[in-house]
Design an enzyme around this catalytic site. Structure first.
Site, PDB file in Angstrom:
ATOM      1  N   GLY A  21      13.332   1.750   2.114  1.00 30.88           N
ATOM      2  CA  GLY A  21      13.341   0.580   1.245  1.00 30.88           C
ATOM      3  C   GLY A  21      14.558   0.546   0.350  1.00 30.88           C
ATOM      4  O   GLY A  21      14.459   0.230  -0.837  1.00 30.88           O
ATOM      5  N   ALA A  22      15.734   0.843   0.923  1.00 31.39           N
ATOM      6  CA  ALA A  22      16.952   0.978   0.116  1.00 31.39           C
ATOM      7  C   ALA A  22      17.754  -0.311   0.047  1.00 31.39           C
ATOM      8  O   ALA A  22      18.922  -0.289  -0.353  1.00 31.39           O
ATOM      9  CB  ALA A  22      17.828   2.094   0.676  1.00 31.39           C
ATOM     10  N   SER A  23      17.158  -1.430   0.419  1.00 32.80           N
ATOM     11  CA  SER A  23      17.900  -2.690   0.402  1.00 32.80           C
ATOM     12  C   SER A  23      17.934  -3.339  -0.970  1.00 32.80           C
ATOM     13  O   SER A  23      18.767  -4.207  -1.236  1.00 32.80           O
ATOM     14  CB  SER A  23      17.298  -3.668   1.422  1.00 32.80           C
ATOM     15  OG  SER A  23      15.931  -3.896   1.142  1.00 32.80           O
ATOM     16  N   GLY A  57      28.357   3.269  -0.087  1.00 32.75           N
ATOM     17  CA  GLY A  57      28.296   4.638   0.410  1.00 32.75           C
ATOM     18  C   GLY A  57      27.047   4.976   1.176  1.00 32.75           C
ATOM     19  O   GLY A  57      26.779   6.153   1.452  1.00 32.75           O
ATOM     20  N   ASN A  87      10.138   5.449  -0.595  1.00 33.19           N
ATOM     21  CA  ASN A  87      10.145   4.421  -1.625  1.00 33.19           C
ATOM     22  C   ASN A  87       9.623   3.076  -1.136  1.00 33.19           C
ATOM     23  O   ASN A  87       9.040   2.314  -1.910  1.00 33.19           O
ATOM     24  CB  ASN A  87      11.572   4.250  -2.166  1.00 33.19           C
ATOM     25  CG  ASN A  87      11.731   2.964  -2.944  1.00 33.19           C
ATOM     26  OD1 ASN A  87      11.285   2.846  -4.084  1.00 33.19           O
ATOM     27  ND2 ASN A  87      12.350   1.966  -2.316  1.00 33.19           N
ATOM     28  N   SER A 139       3.266   4.782  -8.420  1.00 25.49           N
ATOM     29  CA  SER A 139       3.169   3.809  -9.507  1.00 25.49           C
ATOM     30  C   SER A 139       2.283   4.388 -10.588  1.00 25.49           C
ATOM     31  O   SER A 139       1.296   5.080 -10.301  1.00 25.49           O
ATOM     32  CB  SER A 139       2.559   2.501  -8.997  1.00 25.49           C
ATOM     33  OG  SER A 139       2.210   1.652 -10.079  1.00 25.49           O
ATOM     34  N   TYR A 152      -3.605  -1.992  -4.284  1.00 29.16           N
ATOM     35  CA  TYR A 152      -2.314  -1.366  -4.601  1.00 29.16           C
ATOM     36  C   TYR A 152      -2.522  -0.042  -5.325  1.00 29.16           C
ATOM     37  O   TYR A 152      -1.897   0.975  -4.989  1.00 29.16           O
ATOM     38  CB  TYR A 152      -1.488  -2.320  -5.450  1.00 29.16           C
ATOM     39  CG  TYR A 152      -0.115  -1.803  -5.794  1.00 29.16           C
ATOM     40  CD1 TYR A 152       0.892  -1.762  -4.833  1.00 29.16           C
ATOM     41  CD2 TYR A 152       0.187  -1.353  -7.082  1.00 29.16           C
ATOM     42  CE1 TYR A 152       2.152  -1.287  -5.151  1.00 29.16           C
ATOM     43  CE2 TYR A 152       1.442  -0.885  -7.408  1.00 29.16           C
ATOM     44  CZ  TYR A 152       2.427  -0.849  -6.436  1.00 29.16           C
ATOM     45  OH  TYR A 152       3.676  -0.364  -6.754  1.00 29.16           O
ATOM     46  N   ALA A 154      -5.112   1.897  -5.165  1.00 26.04           N
ATOM     47  CA  ALA A 154      -5.663   2.868  -4.218  1.00 26.04           C
ATOM     48  C   ALA A 154      -4.592   3.405  -3.280  1.00 26.04           C
ATOM     49  O   ALA A 154      -4.581   4.596  -2.954  1.00 26.04           O
ATOM     50  CB  ALA A 154      -6.794   2.225  -3.425  1.00 26.04           C
ATOM     51  N   LYS A 156      -1.341   3.746  -3.853  1.00 27.30           N
ATOM     52  CA  LYS A 156      -0.455   4.665  -4.566  1.00 27.30           C
ATOM     53  C   LYS A 156      -1.179   5.960  -4.940  1.00 27.30           C
ATOM     54  O   LYS A 156      -0.570   7.039  -4.951  1.00 27.30           O
ATOM     55  CB  LYS A 156       0.115   3.981  -5.809  1.00 27.30           C
ATOM     56  CG  LYS A 156       1.084   2.847  -5.489  1.00 27.30           C
ATOM     57  CD  LYS A 156       2.267   3.328  -4.666  1.00 27.30           C
ATOM     58  CE  LYS A 156       3.317   2.255  -4.464  1.00 27.30           C
ATOM     59  NZ  LYS A 156       4.486   2.730  -3.687  1.00 27.30           N
TER      60      LYS A 156
END
Length: 276
Positions: A21-23, A57, A87, A139, A152, A154, A156
């Site tokens: 999820g690095a966008s 990079g 992530n 979270s 959500y 649950a 996490k």
């Protein structure tokens, strides 16, 4: 940069980090911070070719966490990975009785099962090399549950549970597993959250009150770069703590969490979001 490169270097040279999820948001901030410290950084995106502003990079790999074959292909393309930052995730809200089963299943596939599968594929290499770090980005809602966020919360909490139980398994091999719990962060996630509320729902008024407060808290939240700094601390600590929390006045509220009964904490969380 020499000091940064030294921080990322191991016996075989520069460490490789994979950040899912690095966008955008936290993932992009973590990937950028790792690259600046001399890591070879692989980031994931559902469609790397569509990225308008890739992190500097960072080399991007395609990853759809709902696709088991795609998860395996991503792990194979990444090769030997020293650091995995799980992530990528989806945010979801709605009254529990109105959440479609398929939506809950999708959420757990993305937030939990996909992350666990990727971890399973990369852990053996870390164990063989006797060094590695796995960071689950959770979270603070997992520690401070909020009404209308049950699925959500649950998901996490489940991710943290996997990390907590697996930690002892891999620690003798030099692998650290930890969870970072952000509080309110300015990532724009409010616009991307999936919501489920039935027409004429008896929960409509209270749900909208909670949502308004939640969005306002996120708009006032800390910058993703502060979360990234905490993730870096977890990665580079000789002995990572089981849990790191950042944002939403984390030091104070976690101390309070240990001192007062759960029912009191739940009431405080509800009131912070306009619920009585």
């Amino acid at each position: 940069m020499a000091m940064a490169t030294a921080a990322a270097a191991g016996r075989g040279g520069t460490r490789t980090a994979l950040v899912t999820g690095a966008s955008s948001g936290i993932g992009a901030a973590v990937a950028t911070a790792l690259a600046a410290r001399g890591y070879r950084v692989l980031g994931t995106s559902r469609d790397p070719s569509a990225l308008a502003d890739p992190a500097p990079g960072v080399t991007y790999l395609p990853l759809d966490l709902t696709d088991d074959a795609g998860i395996e292909a991503c792990a194979a393309a990444a090769g030997e990975v020293d650091v995995l930052v799980n992530n990528a995730g989806e945010s979801q809200s709605g009254p529990i009785e109105e959440l479609p089963p398929e939506a809950v299943q999708r959420l757990f596939q993305i937030n939990v099962f996909g992350a666990v599968r990727l971890t399973q594929l990369l852990l053996p290499g870390m164990r063989r090399r006797r060094h590695g770090r796995v960071v689950m980005v959770g979270s603070m809602l997992a520690s401070f549950p909020l009404a209308y966020r049950s699925s959500y919360v649950a998901s996490k909490a489940a991710l943290k549970g996997f990390a907590n139980a697996a930690r002892r398994e891999v620690a003798p091999y030099g692998v650290g597993v930890t969870t970072v719990e952000p509080g309110s962060i300015r990532t724009g996630i409010s616009e991307r959250r999936t919501q489920y509320l039935a027409d004429g729902s008896p929960f409509t008024a209270e749900y909208r009150t909670m949502l308004s407060a939640l969005n306002a808290n996120e708009a006032r939240g800390i910058h993703p770069a502060k979360v990234a700094a905490t993730v870096i601390r977890a990665i580079e600590a000789p002995r990572p703590r089981p849990l790191y929390a950042v944002g939403s006045n984390a030091p104070v509220v976690f101390t309070l969490r240990r001192l007062v009964p759960d029912a009191v904490v739940e009431r405080m969380v509800a009131r912070r979001h306009g619920l009585r």
